[in-house]
Design a protein around this motif. Structure first.
Motif, PDB file in Angstrom:
ATOM      1  N   LYS A 156     102.331 105.301 177.649  1.00  0.00           N
ATOM      2  CA  LYS A 156     101.058 104.728 178.033  1.00  0.00           C
ATOM      3  C   LYS A 156     100.028 105.031 176.868  1.00  0.00           C
ATOM      4  N   HIS A 157     100.111 106.171 176.064  1.00  0.00           N
ATOM      5  CA  HIS A 157      99.298 106.521 175.148  1.00  0.00           C
ATOM      6  C   HIS A 157      99.473 105.561 173.950  1.00  0.00           C
ATOM      7  N   TRP A 158     100.546 104.746 173.682  1.00  0.00           N
ATOM      8  CA  TRP A 158     100.428 103.804 172.726  1.00  0.00           C
ATOM      9  C   TRP A 158      99.664 102.632 172.912  1.00  0.00           C
ATOM     10  N   ALA A 159      99.290 102.301 174.092  1.00  0.00           N
ATOM     11  CA  ALA A 159      98.512 100.971 174.330  1.00  0.00           C
ATOM     12  C   ALA A 159      97.236 101.025 173.413  1.00  0.00           C
ATOM     13  N   GLY A 160      96.832  99.886 172.824  1.00  0.00           N
ATOM     14  CA  GLY A 160      95.756  99.636 172.132  1.00  0.00           C
ATOM     15  C   GLY A 160      96.021 100.072 170.760  1.00  0.00           C
ATOM     16  N   SER A 162      98.276  99.839 167.084  1.00  0.00           N
ATOM     17  CA  SER A 162      99.065  99.190 166.424  1.00  0.00           C
ATOM     18  C   SER A 162     100.227  99.808 165.906  1.00  0.00           C
ATOM     19  N   LEU A 163     101.476  99.299 165.602  1.00  0.00           N
ATOM     20  CA  LEU A 163     102.648  99.977 165.221  1.00  0.00           C
ATOM     21  C   LEU A 163     102.412 100.271 163.797  1.00  0.00           C
ATOM     22  N   GLN A 164     101.390  99.975 163.213  1.00  0.00           N
ATOM     23  CA  GLN A 164     101.065 100.516 161.912  1.00  0.00           C
ATOM     24  C   GLN A 164     100.453 101.930 161.896  1.00  0.00           C
ATOM     25  N   GLU A 165      99.345 101.953 162.934  1.00  0.00           N
ATOM     26  CA  GLU A 165      98.916 103.399 163.060  1.00  0.00           C
ATOM     27  C   GLU A 165      99.910 104.391 163.707  1.00  0.00           C
ATOM     28  N   LEU A 166     100.759 104.058 164.748  1.00  0.00           N
ATOM     29  CA  LEU A 166     101.733 104.761 165.254  1.00  0.00           C
ATOM     30  C   LEU A 166     102.706 105.234 164.256  1.00  0.00           C
ATOM     31  N   ASP A 167     103.114 104.197 163.250  1.00  0.00           N
ATOM     32  CA  ASP A 167     104.127 104.635 162.190  1.00  0.00           C
ATOM     33  C   ASP A 167     105.353 105.017 162.748  1.00  0.00           C
ATOM     34  N   THR A 179     109.051  92.871 169.952  1.00  0.00           N
ATOM     35  CA  THR A 179     108.348  93.176 171.336  1.00  0.00           C
ATOM     36  C   THR A 179     108.614  92.219 172.453  1.00  0.00           C
ATOM     37  N   LYS A 180     108.046  92.704 173.595  1.00  0.00           N
ATOM     38  CA  LYS A 180     108.575  91.837 174.673  1.00  0.00           C
ATOM     39  C   LYS A 180     107.276  92.004 175.646  1.00  0.00           C
ATOM     40  N   LEU A 181     106.542  90.904 176.041  1.00  0.00           N
ATOM     41  CA  LEU A 181     105.453  91.037 177.127  1.00  0.00           C
ATOM     42  C   LEU A 181     105.739  89.764 178.059  1.00  0.00           C
ATOM     43  N   GLY A 182     106.140  90.088 179.268  1.00  0.00           N
ATOM     44  CA  GLY A 182     106.237  89.035 180.267  1.00  0.00           C
ATOM     45  C   GLY A 182     107.671  88.396 179.650  1.00  0.00           C
ATOM     46  N   GLU A 183     107.601  86.917 179.420  1.00  0.00           N
ATOM     47  CA  GLU A 183     108.544  86.209 179.033  1.00  0.00           C
ATOM     48  C   GLU A 183     108.594  85.955 177.628  1.00  0.00           C
ATOM     49  N   GLU A 184     107.534  86.463 176.887  1.00  0.00           N
ATOM     50  CA  GLU A 184     107.027  86.196 175.299  1.00  0.00           C
ATOM     51  C   GLU A 184     107.909  87.381 174.707  1.00  0.00           C
ATOM     52  N   VAL A 185     108.795  87.062 173.841  1.00  0.00           N
ATOM     53  CA  VAL A 185     109.361  87.731 172.911  1.00  0.00           C
ATOM     54  C   VAL A 185     109.205  87.625 171.401  1.00  0.00           C
ATOM     55  N   LEU A 195      99.099  96.905 170.599  1.00  0.00           N
ATOM     56  CA  LEU A 195     100.101  96.777 171.589  1.00  0.00           C
ATOM     57  C   LEU A 195      99.251  96.824 173.010  1.00  0.00           C
ATOM     58  N   GLU A 196      99.611  95.931 173.679  1.00  0.00           N
ATOM     59  CA  GLU A 196      99.059  95.830 175.176  1.00  0.00           C
ATOM     60  C   GLU A 196      99.727  96.550 176.248  1.00  0.00           C
ATOM     61  N   SER A 197      99.319  97.222 177.206  1.00  0.00           N
ATOM     62  CA  SER A 197      99.847  97.724 178.265  1.00  0.00           C
ATOM     63  C   SER A 197     100.819  97.035 178.922  1.00  0.00           C
TER      64      SER A 197
END
Length: 214
Positions: A156-160, A162-167, A179-185, A195-197
């Protein structure tokens, strides 16, 4: 030009492989010595025929040397399995994948040239067990004894962020390959995109590092 494959043996494994290859745009020849199996799959592959897959002449008659690959899925009949594998390799098939029932069967298939030998039931059992033990992962695919690919919901705390920020690679020792959001890969996602929730991550890494992610 479409890739061409032959599948010998139409039990549940062989049928699944044949139909999936066909759905992916390949031309598939399915062979089994049970007429009912041929009738069941006839409309779902390019060509289906009733024949003894342990008969070398049957394999040669298929123009096997022109195939991109052969799947030998007749593990219950070791003699037919060995013969189909041997003749396919002798005819120059570039890739032969064979299903084995026992360790001895697997060793024989490897000795006569099978490019890959699998134990589908055993491998599926191991995969299911790992999924049960790692309930936070939606899927787990073993690459080796130490490395795997997993699909998991972002914390949950990753939402919002970026992968760059999270490293993720530096901080967690794993690689985000999609990444996969719904049917979109999305393969090789934009590292600067937030990153979206509800986003699923597809990760590759050492099993111990993957376990820490959850």
């Amino acid at each position: 030009m479409k890739k061409q494959y032959a599948v010998f043996g139409l039990g549940s494994f062989g049928e699944s492989v044949a139909v999936t290859l066909q759905s992916l745009g390949c031309e598939v020849v399915a062979v089994d010595n049970h007429m009912e199996r041929i009738e069941e799959i006839a409309n779902r592959v390019s060509y289906a025929m009733k024949a003894d897959v342990g008969d070398p002449e049957v394999i040669r008659s298929l123009g096997t040397r022109n195939l991109d690959g052969v799947v030998v899925a007749v593990a219950d009949d070791m003699e037919a399995s060995v013969m189909a594998t041997l003749v396919s390799k002798e005819l120059g098939v570039p890739y032969v994948l064979a299903k084995a029932k026992t360790e001895l069967h697997a060793k024989v298939l490897q000795k006569i040239g099978a490019d890959a030998v699998i134990f589908p039931e055993m491998e599926m059992g191991a995969r299911v067990a790992k999924n049960l033990m790692s309930a936070n992962f939606a899927d787990w695919i073993t690459l080796s004894d130490d490395y795997s690919i997993v699909e998991t919901m972002i914390p949950k705390h990753w939402a919002g962020k970026s992968l760059q920020e999270l490293d993720v690679r530096k901080n967690y020792g794993v690689n985000v390959v999609g990444t996969k959001l719904g049917e979109e890969v999305e393969v090789n996602p934009d590292p600067q995109k937030a990153l979206e929730s509800g986003t699923m991550l597809i990760l590759v890494g050492h099993n111990e590092d993957l376990e820490r992610i959850k």
